[in-house]
Design a protein around this motif. Structure first.
Motif, short mmCIF file in Angstrom:
data_model
loop_
_atom_site.label_atom_id
_atom_site.label_comp_id
_atom_site.label_asym_id
_atom_site.label_seq_id
_atom_site.Cartn_x
_atom_site.Cartn_y
_atom_site.Cartn_z
N LEU A 134 -9.51 -9.77 -7.45
CA LEU A 134 -8.85 -10.52 -6.25
C LEU A 134 -7.67 -10.87 -6.87
O LEU A 134 -6.62 -10.66 -6.04
CB LEU A 134 -9.57 -11.52 -5.87
N ARG A 135 -7.57 -11.65 -7.95
CA ARG A 135 -6.33 -12.30 -8.58
C ARG A 135 -5.19 -11.10 -8.86
O ARG A 135 -3.99 -11.12 -8.75
CB ARG A 135 -6.51 -12.95 -9.68
N HIS A 136 -5.77 -9.84 -9.50
CA HIS A 136 -4.87 -8.75 -9.92
C HIS A 136 -4.23 -8.19 -8.44
O HIS A 136 -2.90 -7.69 -8.85
CB HIS A 136 -5.76 -7.78 -10.37
N ALA A 137 -4.70 -8.17 -7.27
CA ALA A 137 -3.96 -7.50 -6.25
C ALA A 137 -2.62 -8.54 -5.85
O ALA A 137 -2.02 -8.01 -5.23
CB ALA A 137 -5.11 -7.91 -5.03
N ALA B 263 -17.31 -4.57 -9.74
CA ALA B 263 -16.72 -6.01 -9.02
C ALA B 263 -15.20 -5.99 -9.08
O ALA B 263 -14.50 -6.61 -8.15
CB ALA B 263 -17.39 -7.04 -9.75
N PHE B 264 -14.60 -5.58 -10.12
CA PHE B 264 -13.15 -5.78 -10.20
C PHE B 264 -12.30 -4.74 -9.07
O PHE B 264 -11.47 -5.37 -8.70
CB PHE B 264 -12.76 -5.20 -11.68
N GLY B 265 -12.93 -3.49 -8.95
CA GLY B 265 -12.40 -2.68 -8.02
C GLY B 265 -12.77 -3.26 -6.59
O GLY B 265 -11.61 -3.21 -5.90
N ALA B 266 -13.58 -3.70 -6.50
CA ALA B 266 -14.00 -4.26 -4.95
C ALA B 266 -12.98 -5.64 -4.58
O ALA B 266 -12.36 -5.93 -3.79
CB ALA B 266 -15.32 -4.58 -4.87
N GLY B 267 -12.95 -6.10 -5.87
CA GLY B 267 -12.14 -7.17 -5.79
C GLY B 267 -10.54 -7.07 -5.35
O GLY B 267 -9.83 -7.71 -4.55
N LEU C 239 -6.37 -5.80 0.92
CA LEU C 239 -6.59 -5.86 2.32
C LEU C 239 -6.33 -7.28 2.72
O LEU C 239 -5.55 -7.28 4.03
CB LEU C 239 -8.15 -5.72 2.65
N SER C 240 -6.33 -8.17 2.23
CA SER C 240 -6.03 -9.53 2.82
C SER C 240 -4.20 -9.93 2.95
O SER C 240 -4.03 -10.17 3.82
CB SER C 240 -6.49 -10.75 1.87
N TRP D 258 -4.04 1.48 -1.13
CA TRP D 258 -3.65 1.03 -2.40
C TRP D 258 -4.84 0.53 -3.26
O TRP D 258 -4.49 1.08 -4.49
CB TRP D 258 -2.68 0.00 -2.23
N GLY D 259 -5.82 -0.13 -2.87
CA GLY D 259 -6.69 -0.58 -3.73
C GLY D 259 -7.64 0.54 -4.24
O GLY D 259 -8.06 0.55 -5.39
N LEU D 260 -7.85 1.38 -3.50
CA LEU D 260 -8.43 2.68 -3.73
C LEU D 260 -7.82 3.45 -4.92
O LEU D 260 -8.50 3.71 -6.16
CB LEU D 260 -8.89 3.66 -2.60
#
Length: 232
Positions: free
Chosen positions: A17-20, A176-180, A186-187, A51-53
């Motif tokens: 999450l922080r990485h994004a 978990a890292f990928g999902a975060g 997304l946010s 982007w996340g994917l």
């Protein structure tokens, strides 16, 4: 002490999450998301997910090569990838500013089915208003995610995956890292989509300021990233 599965999932999710929210990540998707017509939240969500994917797939491939197959990645790959990302950020923002400066893009109000909303128009081929609407491309966002996964921050993610003490925990951490990362992006894009909608309700000037401002930030971040790599 060997960390438990829930600890690994929590740490991986929070770090993803922080990485994004790293500046270069924000600059790329914000510039793309600010193009969404009328502040389309669905379109913004597609950009963030793409982007996340892309980022997750790249990190996953590199982690598989390094952790499972023992492949040695050349150290020069990471700074080279960061320079590529920097160039893409400058190009992405620079094209937007250039087209506005040349009068080839502008925001325009439409009313379809008595539902007014804004579109980003291109006058590259036709000076009138009988032309196609410019729209952000989820494939472009996917490409930026893939490129960012190859950059230096992606290398850190791979090292963190490798640091897990067992194969099961490595998989859990990476998932978990990928999902975060996907959730974080997304946010970001949904927030930008909401800002575009808010600006569009107040007129074309505000929507234009938001789009051009995001593009300028992309250029500044790209130049700063390139300088940091070159300066060592």
């Amino acid at each position: 002490m060997i960390p438990g599965i829930f600890t690994v999932l929590a740490i991986g999710g929070l770090l993803g999450l922080r990485h994004a929210f790293e500046p270069d990540h924000l600059a790329a998707v914000s510039t793309l998301a600010s193009r969404q017509r009328g502040g389309s939240l669905w379109g913004a969500a597609r950009l963030g997910f793409s982007w996340g994917l892309g980022h997750t797939v790249t990190v996953g491939v590199i982690a598989l090569l390094v952790v499972a197959l023992g492949v040695r990645v050349p150290p020069a790959l990471w700074p080279a990838a960061e320079l590529v990302v920097a160039g893409l950020l400058v190009l992405l923002g620079g094209v937007v500013v250039w087209r506005y400066a040349r009068g080839r893009w502008h925001m325009h109000l439409h009313a379809h089915d008595q539902n007014p909303h804004f579109h980003l128009h291109s006058h590259a081929q036709n000076a009138g208003h009988a032309h196609l609407h410019a729209s952000a491309d989820a494939r472009r966002s996917l490409g930026f995610g893939i490129a960012h996964g190859l950059a230096g921050s992606g290398a850190i993610a791979v090292l963190l995956v490798a640091a897990a003490p067992s194969a099961g925990l490595r998989v859990a951490y990476f998932t978990a890292f990928g999902a975060g990362t996907i959730l974080g992006m997304l946010s970001v894009t949904l927030t930008m989509g909401a800002l575009v909608r808010f600006a569009a309700e107040r007129g074309t000037r505000w929507a234009t300021v938001l789009h051009v401002g995001s593009a300028l930030v992309s250029v500044v971040v790209g130049v700063g990233l390139a300088w940091s790599v070159v300066a060592g």
